[in-house]
Design an enzyme around this catalytic site. Structure first.
Site, short mmCIF file in Angstrom:
data_model
loop_
_atom_site.label_atom_id
_atom_site.label_comp_id
_atom_site.label_asym_id
_atom_site.label_seq_id
_atom_site.Cartn_x
_atom_site.Cartn_y
_atom_site.Cartn_z
N ARG A 1 32.66 44.68 37.27
CA ARG A 1 33.96 45.40 37.39
C ARG A 1 34.77 44.90 36.16
NH1 ARG A 1 37.14 43.64 42.84
NH2 ARG A 1 37.34 41.80 41.64
N GLU B 1 46.29 49.91 49.86
CA GLU B 1 45.83 48.36 50.02
C GLU B 1 47.10 47.73 50.07
OE1 GLU B 1 43.66 46.91 46.93
OE2 GLU B 1 44.67 47.99 45.49
N LYS C 1 41.22 46.21 37.33
CA LYS C 1 41.82 44.85 37.82
C LYS C 1 42.75 44.61 36.41
CE LYS C 1 41.21 40.62 40.28
NZ LYS C 1 42.46 40.87 41.20
N1 PLP Z 1 42.92 44.66 45.89
C1 PLP Z 1 43.60 43.89 44.82
C2 PLP Z 1 44.91 44.63 44.23
C3 PLP Z 1 43.23 42.67 44.37
O1 PLP Z 1 43.90 41.94 43.40
C4 PLP Z 1 42.03 42.11 44.88
C5 PLP Z 1 41.66 40.76 44.37
O2 PLP Z 1 40.70 40.68 43.55
C6 PLP Z 1 41.39 42.71 45.94
C7 PLP Z 1 41.69 44.01 46.44
C8 PLP Z 1 40.07 42.22 46.41
O3 PLP Z 1 39.11 41.99 45.54
P1 PLP Z 1 37.83 41.04 45.72
O4 PLP Z 1 37.45 41.31 47.09
O5 PLP Z 1 36.97 41.80 44.66
O6 PLP Z 1 38.50 39.92 45.27
C1 COI Z 2 41.77 37.65 43.71
O1 COI Z 2 41.68 37.84 45.27
O2 COI Z 2 40.73 37.13 43.18
C2 COI Z 2 42.79 38.06 43.25
O3 COI Z 2 42.58 38.24 41.98
C3 COI Z 2 44.05 38.25 43.96
C4 COI Z 2 45.40 37.85 43.50
C5 COI Z 2 45.22 36.34 43.62
C6 COI Z 2 45.73 38.68 42.36
#
Ligand code: PLP
Ligand code: COI
Length: 355
Positions: free
Chosen positions: A95, A234, A198
């Site tokens: 990612r 989301e 991200k």
């Molecule tokens: N959506 C957003 C905007 C986020 O910042 C995160 C955190 O990383 C997620 C979703 C969840 O992604 P993940 O499960 O890969 O941490």
């Molecule tokens: C995560 O869940 O790792 C995130 O990046 C979410 C947030 C702290 C920005």
């Protein structure tokens, strides 16, 4: 501190850091060191551990002016046997590369990203929360354009930096339902923008809405798709999912949300648990028919949603303040896999070898 000293210090420190593990918040705690790799003259260097919490950076670096930066978030856990494992690091590596490519940064090779995670976690082993405390070591990889440019163009130099910090739950209630509000006045992302990667700018764009929601007493907000204002995208730091009346796991399909690695994992677990997962556009007025709702992400893990407020209506999912049975079962299954209490049948864990 030199790399050798940093390593020695953590080797000496076979004892855990003196922290109140069961009551950590989701905040920054200083650890022994971070790791930094530099991309210069067309290649990545070998990386170095550093005890310095600050960065010397060129005043014209593209990350400072033009937002050339992206980051990741993943977690390490201690298993009952005392091993340290990281959850799905390969997915974070991929990612980050996607995020980097989308804003024309140099993507760190997957092997380099994984090596960096292994080195920095190993050097900070004493900060990995003990098994059974419910806490984790949060790993925050950051990629920034460090080359100097004044015109709007990509840098030719980059830094991959990873720090780690022990954390507790993202929402301070832990695994307790939170109240969310639907945000219609602020768009976090644009339809053909960068909502699916991200990059820091997405989070800057979300601050107004997130802080306004908190001021009104909500834990965070839910964003609708920016084009139609009709579909759920989301929540601030996490993906959205719901359980329908006929026990299906439903989660939004959208080009403007971050593809969550936690959600990807939950979809597999939901399938195994007979919850027939569906990824499809989710209309906002479906909130009135869902049985359970949750948010999921590395930081949020699964956070049950107790209510959603949309315009002048409030839909309550957990009238007695307790998470529903499906959210609870998914949460427990995921946590048990992450901490090695259940066998790693999916191959989601990578053991960090002592160096
Ligand atoms: N959506 C957003 C905007 C986020 O910042 C995160 C955190 O990383 C997620 C979703 C969840 O992604 P993940 O499960 O890969 O941490
Ligand atoms: C995560 O869940 O790792 C995130 O990046 C979410 C947030 C702290 C920005």
């Amino acid at each position: 501190m030199t790399e050798a000293a940093a390593r020695n210090r953590s080797a000496d420190a076979s004892k855990k850091a003196n922290l109140d593990w069961a009551h950590l918040s989701f905040g920054y705690t200083k650890t022994d060191c971070n790791i930094r790799y530099t991309f210069r003259d067309g290649r990545w260097d070998k990386g170095v551990l550093s005890a310095d919490e600050t960065l010397p950076i060129h005043i014209a670096a593209t990350c400072l002016h033009y937002g050339q930066e992206c980051f990741e978030g993943l977690k390490a856990f201690e298993t009952k046997a005392g091993d340290v494992v990281v959850f799905r690091v390969e997915e974070n590596a991929r990612r980050m590369a996607r995020s980097a490519r989308k804003i024309l940064m140099e993507p760190p090779p997957e092997e380099l990203f994984i090596e960096a995670v292994e080195r920095v976690v190993d050097a900070n082993r004493r900060f990995v929360p003990p098994h059974g405390t419910g806490a984790a070591l949060y790993i925050r990889p950051l990629l920034i354009g460090t080359g100097a440019e004044v015109g709007v163009k990509p840098a030719s130099e980059y830094m991959l930096l990873i720090f780690v910090t022990p954390v507790g739950p993202y929402f301070k209630t832990g695994f307790k339902p939170v109240d969310l509000i639907v945000e219609e006045q602020v768009d976090r992302t644009a339809p053909l923008g960068v909502g699916d990667v991200k990059v820091g700018g997405n989070y800057a764009a979300s601050l107004r809405a997130g802080m306004a929601a908190k001021k009104k007493g909500f834990a965070d907000c839910i964003y609708l798709d920016a084009k139609h204002k009709r579909y759920i995208d989301e929540s601030g730091p996490a993906n959205f999912f719901a359980i329908t009346q006929d026990d299906r796991y439903v989660t939004p399909e959208s080009h403007t949300i971050l593809p969550s690695i936690t959600n990807m994992s939950l979809i597999e677990l939901a399938r195994e648990m007979g919850l027939n997962p569906e990824r499809r556009p989710v209309e906002i007025d479906e909130i009135f028919s869902f049985k359970e709702v949750g948010c999921c992400g590395t930081a949020a893990v699964i956070t049950p949603v107790g209510s959603i407020t949309w315009r002048d209506r409030k839909q309550v999912y957990c009238p007695d303040g307790v998470a529903g049975p499906r959210c609870t079962a998914l949460y427990e299954r995921l946590r048990e896999i992450q901490t090695g209490d259940l066998p790693d049948e999916h191959g989601w864990l990578r053991r960090i070898p002592p160096r």
